[in-house]
Design an enzyme around this catalytic site. Structure first.
Site, mmCIF file in Angstrom:
data_model
loop_
_atom_site.group_PDB
_atom_site.id
_atom_site.type_symbol
_atom_site.label_atom_id
_atom_site.label_comp_id
_atom_site.label_asym_id
_atom_site.label_seq_id
_atom_site.Cartn_x
_atom_site.Cartn_y
_atom_site.Cartn_z
ATOM 1 C CE LYS A 14 -103.045 -89.670 73.496
ATOM 2 N NZ LYS A 14 -104.174 -88.827 73.031
ATOM 3 N NE ARG A 89 -99.475 -84.262 72.597
ATOM 4 C CZ ARG A 89 -99.996 -84.886 73.645
ATOM 5 N NH1 ARG A 89 -99.293 -85.750 74.333
ATOM 6 N NH2 ARG A 89 -101.235 -84.630 73.994
ATOM 7 N NE ARG A 128 -109.942 -85.925 79.417
ATOM 8 C CZ ARG A 128 -108.911 -86.141 78.594
ATOM 9 N NH1 ARG A 128 -108.623 -87.355 78.177
ATOM 10 N NH2 ARG A 128 -108.199 -85.117 78.168
ATOM 11 N NE ARG A 161 -105.982 -83.187 80.812
ATOM 12 C CZ ARG A 161 -105.406 -83.902 79.861
ATOM 13 N NH1 ARG A 161 -105.386 -85.224 79.941
ATOM 14 N NH2 ARG A 161 -104.852 -83.332 78.819
ATOM 15 N NE ARG A 172 -105.666 -81.182 75.063
ATOM 16 C CZ ARG A 172 -106.630 -81.675 75.843
ATOM 17 N NH1 ARG A 172 -107.559 -80.882 76.323
ATOM 18 N NH2 ARG A 172 -106.657 -82.950 76.123
HETATM 19 P P1 AMP Z 1 -102.001 -85.345 77.473
HETATM 20 O O1 AMP Z 1 -102.231 -85.755 78.894
HETATM 21 O O2 AMP Z 1 -101.254 -86.376 76.690
HETATM 22 O O3 AMP Z 1 -103.273 -84.891 76.811
HETATM 23 O O4 AMP Z 1 -101.023 -84.079 77.523
HETATM 24 C C1 AMP Z 1 -101.439 -82.867 78.153
HETATM 25 C C2 AMP Z 1 -100.589 -81.721 77.663
HETATM 26 O O5 AMP Z 1 -99.216 -81.934 78.032
HETATM 27 C C3 AMP Z 1 -100.553 -81.528 76.152
HETATM 28 O O6 AMP Z 1 -101.671 -80.807 75.660
HETATM 29 C C4 AMP Z 1 -99.254 -80.759 75.988
HETATM 30 O O7 AMP Z 1 -99.402 -79.426 76.409
HETATM 31 C C5 AMP Z 1 -98.349 -81.444 77.007
HETATM 32 N N1 AMP Z 1 -97.639 -82.591 76.412
HETATM 33 C C6 AMP Z 1 -97.827 -83.908 76.709
HETATM 34 N N2 AMP Z 1 -97.000 -84.685 75.983
HETATM 35 C C7 AMP Z 1 -96.292 -83.843 75.193
HETATM 36 C C8 AMP Z 1 -95.292 -84.026 74.198
HETATM 37 N N3 AMP Z 1 -94.871 -85.260 73.843
HETATM 38 N N4 AMP Z 1 -94.781 -82.926 73.606
HETATM 39 C C9 AMP Z 1 -95.182 -81.693 73.940
HETATM 40 N N5 AMP Z 1 -96.127 -81.437 74.850
HETATM 41 C C10 AMP Z 1 -96.688 -82.502 75.480
#
Ligand code: AMP
Length: 216
Positions: A14, A89, A128, A161, A172
């Site tokens: 993504k 999400r 990553r 990360r 996740r």
């Molecule tokens: P990402 O960069 O999209 O992988 O997001 C990293 C982390 O941020 C996720 O594992 C969640 O802990 C939090 N997060 C990101 N977007 C959301 C969302 N829409 N709802 C809840 N938690 C989120």
């Protein structure tokens, strides 16, 4: 107008594809993950509140997430299209988002879903490395930067990360199947879902996505 939601499990690509789509189609890239990471590194009240949940791979509360997205979508640069990455999400987030889209007159009209098998996701996540400055993403096995450990785009030292470890990834992925994957039916019913195979190299997927986006 391109009002896009980008969906897919962690590691599907993504972030990688969001960067060029936003640039090529001149729409803001709105990543809730990036917004949360910025809050954490600035040490803000929000950042401290969500740090433990995020590092463990959990989901931030729907209320906090929706409030943040609503504020961002209300900005004038979203009036001519946007690319949402990592939001919604959960079903409650999708419902709240549909409501804000109606209120602001900018509902989503395309959901790009990148699918990928679990075993590929885990190896991508383990390798990553990301740039903490510009958000560019690399992989120590499959997408190495030109100089080891350094971002090609801006020269910043790359990091791993905190949530890109096996235990957090497992949480996740579980959250993805339990809370996020049901959204695919939700958007399929609305007739705006387009699914792509993410188990290919990034350049091939870029060609496929571009073909679809150019005719919109
Ligand atoms: P990402 O960069 O999209 O992988 O997001 C990293 C982390 O941020 C996720 O594992 C969640 O802990 C939090 N997060 C990101 N977007 C959301 C969302 N829409 N709802 C809840 N938690 C989120």
């Amino acid at each position: 107008m391109l009002n896009i939601i980008l969906m897919g499990p962690p590691g599907a690509g993504k972030g990688t594809h969001a960067v060029w789509i936003a640039k090529d189609f001149n729409i803001p890239h709105i990543s809730t993950g990036d917004m949360f990471r910025e809050a954490m590194s600035s040490g803000s009240e929000l950042g401290n509140k969500i740090k433990d949940v995020i590092n463990a791979g959990g989901l931030v509360s729907d209320d906090l997430t929706c409030a943040l997205v609503k504020e961002r979508l209300s900005k004038p640069d979203c009036a001519n299209g946007y690319l949402l990455d990592g939001f919604p999400r959960t079903i409650p987030q999708a419902e709240a988002f549909a409501k804000m889209g109606d209120e602001l007159g900018i509902g989503a009209n395309l959901v790009l879903n990148i699918s990928c098998p679990d075993e590929v996701l885990i190896s991508r996540i383990a390798g990553r490395r990301v740039c903490p400055h510009c958000g560019a993403s690399f992989n120590v096995n499959t997408a190495k930067p030109k100089v080891e450990g350094i971002c090609d785009e801006c020269g910043t030292a790359l990091i791993q990360r905190k949530d890109d470890n096996e235990a957090s990834f497992k949480v996740r992925l579980e959250n993805y199947y339990k809370s996020t994957a049901p959204l695919l039916d939700f958007y399929q019913e609305k007739g705006i879902l387009a699914t792509f195979d993410g188990n290919v190299d990034a350049a091939s997927l870029k060609v496929e996505l571009t073909t679809l986006l150019k005719v919109r």
